[in-house]
Design a protein around this motif. Structure first.
Motif, PDB file in Angstrom:
ATOM      1  N   ASN A  20       0.808  -1.221   0.000  1.00 17.00           N
ATOM      2  CA  ASN A  20       0.000   0.000   0.000  1.00 17.00           C
ATOM      3  C   ASN A  20       0.841   1.271   0.000  1.00 17.00           C
ATOM      4  O   ASN A  20       0.293   2.372  -0.069  1.00 17.00           O
ATOM      5  N   ALA A  21       2.161   1.123   0.097  1.00 13.91           N
ATOM      6  CA  ALA A  21       3.032   2.301   0.117  1.00 13.91           C
ATOM      7  C   ALA A  21       3.070   2.929  -1.269  1.00 13.91           C
ATOM      8  O   ALA A  21       3.074   2.229  -2.290  1.00 13.91           O
ATOM      9  N   PRO A  22       3.106   4.255  -1.346  1.00  9.19           N
ATOM     10  CA  PRO A  22       3.174   4.901  -2.659  1.00  9.19           C
ATOM     11  C   PRO A  22       4.577   4.846  -3.237  1.00  9.19           C
ATOM     12  O   PRO A  22       5.544   4.528  -2.548  1.00  9.19           O
ATOM     13  N   TRP A  23       4.687   5.178  -4.500  1.00 11.73           N
ATOM     14  CA  TRP A  23       5.958   5.496  -5.135  1.00 11.73           C
ATOM     15  C   TRP A  23       6.160   7.002  -5.015  1.00 11.73           C
ATOM     16  O   TRP A  23       5.203   7.768  -5.139  1.00 11.73           O
ATOM     17  N   LEU A  24       7.392   7.407  -4.775  1.00  9.89           N
ATOM     18  CA  LEU A  24       7.761   8.819  -4.735  1.00  9.89           C
ATOM     19  C   LEU A  24       8.594   9.115  -5.976  1.00  9.89           C
ATOM     20  O   LEU A  24       9.713   8.621  -6.117  1.00  9.89           O
ATOM     21  N   ILE A  25       8.027   9.881  -6.897  1.00 12.89           N
ATOM     22  CA  ILE A  25       8.667  10.182  -8.171  1.00 12.89           C
ATOM     23  C   ILE A  25       9.137  11.628  -8.134  1.00 12.89           C
ATOM     24  O   ILE A  25       8.322  12.555  -8.083  1.00 12.89           O
ATOM     25  N   VAL A  26      10.451  11.816  -8.149  1.00 15.67           N
ATOM     26  CA  VAL A  26      11.060  13.116  -7.921  1.00 15.67           C
ATOM     27  C   VAL A  26      11.668  13.648  -9.211  1.00 15.67           C
ATOM     28  O   VAL A  26      12.606  13.055  -9.761  1.00 15.67           O
ATOM     29  N   GLY A  27      11.138  14.739  -9.720  1.00 21.37           N
ATOM     30  CA  GLY A  27      11.783  15.442 -10.814  1.00 21.37           C
ATOM     31  C   GLY A  27      12.806  16.410 -10.251  1.00 21.37           C
ATOM     32  O   GLY A  27      12.478  17.224  -9.394  1.00 21.37           O
ATOM     33  N   LEU A  28      14.050  16.297 -10.697  1.00 20.26           N
ATOM     34  CA  LEU A  28      15.107  17.169 -10.182  1.00 20.26           C
ATOM     35  C   LEU A  28      15.261  18.405 -11.075  1.00 20.26           C
ATOM     36  O   LEU A  28      15.173  18.330 -12.300  1.00 20.26           O
ATOM     37  N   GLY A  29      15.475  19.534 -10.419  1.00 22.95           N
ATOM     38  CA  GLY A  29      15.652  20.795 -11.132  1.00 22.95           C
ATOM     39  C   GLY A  29      15.919  21.914 -10.154  1.00 22.95           C
ATOM     40  O   GLY A  29      16.106  21.689  -8.958  1.00 22.95           O
ATOM     41  N   ASN A  30      15.929  23.129 -10.653  1.00 17.80           N
ATOM     42  CA  ASN A  30      16.076  24.323  -9.830  1.00 17.80           C
ATOM     43  C   ASN A  30      14.778  25.119  -9.861  1.00 17.80           C
ATOM     44  O   ASN A  30      14.150  25.239 -10.917  1.00 17.80           O
ATOM     45  N   PRO A  31      14.353  25.690  -8.731  1.00 13.62           N
ATOM     46  CA  PRO A  31      13.091  26.431  -8.703  1.00 13.62           C
ATOM     47  C   PRO A  31      13.234  27.827  -9.312  1.00 13.62           C
ATOM     48  O   PRO A  31      14.314  28.407  -9.340  1.00 13.62           O
ATOM     49  N   GLY A  32      12.106  28.346  -9.793  1.00 13.32           N
ATOM     50  CA  GLY A  32      12.083  29.719 -10.301  1.00 13.32           C
ATOM     51  C   GLY A  32      12.007  29.767 -11.809  1.00 13.32           C
ATOM     52  O   GLY A  32      12.540  28.899 -12.509  1.00 13.32           O
ATOM     53  N   PRO A  33      11.359  30.801 -12.343  1.00 14.64           N
ATOM     54  CA  PRO A  33      11.144  30.897 -13.796  1.00 14.64           C
ATOM     55  C   PRO A  33      12.430  31.036 -14.593  1.00 14.64           C
ATOM     56  O   PRO A  33      12.475  30.654 -15.768  1.00 14.64           O
ATOM     57  N   GLY A  34      13.477  31.579 -13.994  1.00 18.00           N
ATOM     58  CA  GLY A  34      14.725  31.745 -14.725  1.00 18.00           C
ATOM     59  C   GLY A  34      15.397  30.435 -15.099  1.00 18.00           C
ATOM     60  O   GLY A  34      16.238  30.400 -16.007  1.00 18.00           O
ATOM     61  N   TYR A  35      15.036  29.340 -14.402  1.00 15.30           N
ATOM     62  CA  TYR A  35      15.640  28.036 -14.674  1.00 15.30           C
ATOM     63  C   TYR A  35      14.709  27.102 -15.446  1.00 15.30           C
ATOM     64  O   TYR A  35      15.119  26.007 -15.828  1.00 15.30           O
ATOM     65  N   ARG A 112      11.316   2.497  -3.679  1.00 20.22           N
ATOM     66  CA  ARG A 112      10.184   3.024  -4.441  1.00 20.22           C
ATOM     67  C   ARG A 112      10.335   4.522  -4.726  1.00 20.22           C
ATOM     68  O   ARG A 112       9.357   5.185  -5.056  1.00 20.22           O
ATOM     69  N   ILE A 113      11.532   5.021  -4.605  1.00 23.84           N
ATOM     70  CA  ILE A 113      11.816   6.407  -4.976  1.00 23.84           C
ATOM     71  C   ILE A 113      12.450   6.413  -6.363  1.00 23.84           C
ATOM     72  O   ILE A 113      13.332   5.601  -6.669  1.00 23.84           O
ATOM     73  N   VAL A 114      11.995   7.317  -7.226  1.00 22.23           N
ATOM     74  CA  VAL A 114      12.529   7.457  -8.578  1.00 22.23           C
ATOM     75  C   VAL A 114      13.003   8.898  -8.756  1.00 22.23           C
ATOM     76  O   VAL A 114      12.229   9.835  -8.564  1.00 22.23           O
ATOM     77  N   ALA A 115      14.262   9.069  -9.110  1.00 22.26           N
ATOM     78  CA  ALA A 115      14.796  10.394  -9.430  1.00 22.26           C
ATOM     79  C   ALA A 115      14.870  10.541 -10.944  1.00 22.26           C
ATOM     80  O   ALA A 115      15.477   9.704 -11.624  1.00 22.26           O
ATOM     81  N   ILE A 116      14.253  11.594 -11.484  1.00 22.61           N
ATOM     82  CA  ILE A 116      14.304  11.886 -12.921  1.00 22.61           C
ATOM     83  C   ILE A 116      15.292  13.036 -13.099  1.00 22.61           C
ATOM     84  O   ILE A 116      15.099  14.115 -12.527  1.00 22.61           O
ATOM     85  N   HIS A 117      16.336  12.827 -13.890  1.00 23.12           N
ATOM     86  CA  HIS A 117      17.395  13.839 -13.959  1.00 23.12           C
ATOM     87  C   HIS A 117      18.056  13.865 -15.327  1.00 23.12           C
ATOM     88  O   HIS A 117      17.994  12.909 -16.104  1.00 23.12           O
TER      89      HIS A 117
END
Length: 212
Positions: A20-35, A112-117
Motif C-alpha cells: 500500500n506504500a506509494p511510489w515517490l517520483i522526484v523530478g530534479l531541477g532548480n526552482p524559479g522561472p529563470g531556470y 520506491r523512490i525514482v529520481a528523474i534527472h
C-alpha cells in the motif's frame, strides 16, 4: 551547485515494500522561472507532464521544501499504483533534504523512490532506467545519495556533452537549443511513459522497452 551537508547517511533496508506504500517520483531541477527551460530542469518537465496525466496540480508539500501531486498511475482498478510526484523547491545541490522529508512523511521505501534527472554522458533524448549506482557528478543525485544512500531508482534523460570548450555548469544551466526543442516534447513524453512502465510493470520490463 554546492554539495549538500548536514544529512545523516542511511543504508536502505531492501525489504519487501508495503503493497500500500506509494511510489515517490522526484523530478530534479532548480526552482524559479529563470531556470524553467534549462537542460538541468528536464526532471521538472517530466514531473509536470506526469502531473497532467494524473489530473493534479502541484501544491506545497506538508513538512518538506517541495511541491507535490498525489494520484494514481496505471489502468483503473487494483492494477493502478499510488504515486506522489514531487519537485524539490531547494536548489538542485540540496535536493536530498526535501526528498528525505517526503520519504518519511509518506512512508515510502527507498526502493520506491525514482529520481528523474538530466544526464551528460548519454546522447540527447536517450533514456536509461536503473536502480542504484553512483551520481556521475550530478549534484542532485549526490545530495540524495548523501541523505539516504544510493538504493533508489533513476531515470537518466540524456542531454549530451557541451560543445567545444563550454563548461558543464554553463551548458546544463542554459535552455535547450532551438533544434533540441523541436523534439523535446516527444522525449519528455517518452520519459513519462518510462516512469509509468517502471511503476506498473517493474524495472526489467521498463528497461527492455525504454533503455534505447
Amino acid at each position: 551547485m554546492r554539495a549538500a551537508s548536514g544529512f545523516r547517511m542511511e543504508t536502505a533496508a531492501m525489504t519487501t515494500p508495503d503493497p500500500n506504500a506509494p511510489w515517490l517520483i522526484v523530478g530534479l531541477g532548480n526552482p524559479g522561472p529563470g531556470y524553467a527551460a534549462n537542460r538541468h530542469n528536464v526532471g521538472f518537465m517530466v514531473a509536470d507532464l506526469l502531473a497532467e496525466r494524473v489530473g493534479g496540480a502541484f501544491k506545497r508539500a506538508p513538512k518538506a521544501q517541495a511541491q507535490v501531486v498525489e494520484g494514481r498511475i496505471g489502468p483503473p482498478g487494483p492494477a493502478s499504483r499510488r504515486v506522489v510526484l514531487a519537485k524539490p523547491m531547494s536548489f538542485m545541490n540540496l535536493s536530498g533534504g526535501p526528498v528525505v522529508a517526503l520519504r518519511d512523511f509518506y512512508k515510502v521505501p527507498t526502493e520506491r523512490i525514482v529520481a528523474i534527472h538530466d544526464e551528460l554522458d548519454i546522447d540527447y533524448g536517450t533514456l536509461r532506467l536503473k536502480l542504484g549506482g553512483g551520481d556521475n557528478g550530478h549534484n542532485g543525485l549526490k545530495s540524495m545519495t548523501k541523505a539516504m544512500g544510493p538504493d533508489y531508482h533513476r531515470l537518466r534523460f540524456g542531454i549530451g556533452r557541451p560543445p567545444g570548450r563550454m563548461q558543464v555548469a554553463d551548458f546544463v544551466l542554459k535552455d535547450f537549443s532551438g533544434a533540441e526543442r523541436k523534439e523535446l516534447d516527444y522525449f519528455v513524453d517518452r520519459a513519462a511513459d518510462a516512469v509509468e512502465a517502471l511503476v506498473t510493470e517493474g524495472l526489467e520490463r521498463a528497461q527492455s522497452a525504454y533503455n534505447s
